[in-house]
Design a protein around this motif. Sequence first.
Motif, short mmCIF file in Angstrom:
data_model
loop_
_atom_site.label_atom_id
_atom_site.label_comp_id
_atom_site.label_asym_id
_atom_site.label_seq_id
_atom_site.Cartn_x
_atom_site.Cartn_y
_atom_site.Cartn_z
N GLN A 231 1.02 -1.43 0.04
CA GLN A 231 -0.07 -0.13 -0.30
C GLN A 231 0.79 1.04 0.17
OE1 GLN A 231 -3.94 0.16 2.44
NE2 GLN A 231 -3.81 -2.04 2.42
N PHE A 235 1.21 4.32 -2.94
CA PHE A 235 0.87 5.36 -2.66
C PHE A 235 1.74 6.33 -3.19
CE2 PHE A 235 1.95 9.34 0.33
CZ PHE A 235 0.04 9.66 0.22
N LEU A 266 -4.61 6.42 1.06
CA LEU A 266 -5.55 5.55 -0.50
C LEU A 266 -6.39 6.03 -0.86
CD1 LEU A 266 -3.88 2.69 -0.54
CD2 LEU A 266 -3.55 4.32 -2.17
#
Length: 452
Positions: A231, A235, A266
Amino acid sequence: MNEIQDKWDEILEYLKIEHCVTDVSFKTWLLPLKVYSVDDNLITISIDDKMIGPDSKNFISRKYGVPLKVAISEIMNHNYNIEFVLKSQLKPANTATESDKKKNSTNNNSCSFLNPRYTFDTFVVGANNNLAHAASLAVAESPAEIYNPLFIYGGVGLGKTHLMHSIAHYILEQNPQSKVMYVTSEKFTNELIESIRNVNTTPTEFREKYRNIDVLLIDDIQFIIGKESTQEEFFHTFNTLHESKKQIIISSDKPPKDILTLEERLRSRFEWGLTVDIQQPDYETRMAILKKKEELDGLQIDNEVMKYIATNIKSNIRELEGALTKIVALSRLKKKEVNVTLAEEALKDLISPEDKKQVTPELIIDVIAEHFNITSADIYSVNKSRNIAFPRQIAMYLSRKLTDYSLAEIGKLLGNRDHTTVLHGIDKVEKTMKKDLTLQNTIDVLNKKINP
Ligand SMILES: Nc1ncnc2c1ncn2[C@@H]1O[C@H](COP(=O)(O)OP(=O)(O)OP(=O)(O)O)[C@@H](O)[C@H]1O
């Protein structure tokens, strides 16, 4: 050989014009044909059966064999005989022409896998997907100008990947120089893991690969949920691309606001552009999709059978298409005509009264086959090549984990193998998973696909 290869595009173009071949048929059937060899008067032409299925050989030779011979004779001023062979039956080293090899090496970093059948031409537009279709076309026509990111969500097998590939094909057709990258979130995660461990690539190379492009399409983003470093990396990739006005297209099974464990930063970014959904198709759209498949596969199916399928299979277009394939396969196997009675027999497992899907080894095998881009028949077969044997061992492992089947029953199903072979397969997967994080990630994704 070279002379024919040089003129191959011209030959196909001639055939297209002379025989009024539609754009969709041309792309589907003729563009994937490649000259494999020329021996005296015989041209051997390979068919990419992984893309368009092994049954396509009969259809192509019946429908296009003679016109292709004529086109070759017109362009080459010489009469040749032709034969078709399936690419899967050729030795890998011989299958790629020089120009193919060149194309692959220059396109290495862009769309290494785009299904040629997934284009806007073959996508049926209905009330369930018209907004998603219109937004996708708009983004394909003007990347990074209107909706950035474009976020497409919807249930399993409803056409998200088809739309994403359509966008990528369209952009590449308009601008072949454009750097378009299509990737599943699983592949993104696996490549990130490898780069951190300096396998095949370094973290810097990974970043360069994903940040120096014009269009990023990332499929099934839901599989990065809970994976913190992925993640985090995504990002930064997102920010870099967005700031430099590059197009991002994301697909998911849910809208951003419902992905509960997605990091807030996000989620808010995913909502910057346009979010569109794909719903389940209505009856008319299901019929239109079946008709389209009938046309693309060169089939002729009784309308009552089409109505039977469209009435009974409602929630998943992959299953809708699979139902048609199953009926045709059963009719060939039993040498019986395709009618509603045969359809009932072929689909008895698919159309269950409770409409609740049970996890069975067969379901697991179907999901694994699709995931690894091989066929379920490959997994059931005795083929021992690594690209099939390993997915088969994963099928053994997941069948044991997710069903009540015994080792002996799993072995019997998977090509009449002994229970010790199954045990060995499971052991191999477990040991590999302990040291290979990418396999852990793949198994995690497969688990979620089997039990959405
Ligand atoms: N509107 C449509 N017209 C024609 N074919 C379609 C349409 N929608 C889906 N399909 C076909 O249905 C099959 C499944 O579609 P696709 O793989 O795009 O679904 P998906 O939403 O990405 O599924 P998943 O959730 O499993 O990732 C494909 O063969 C695709 O070509």
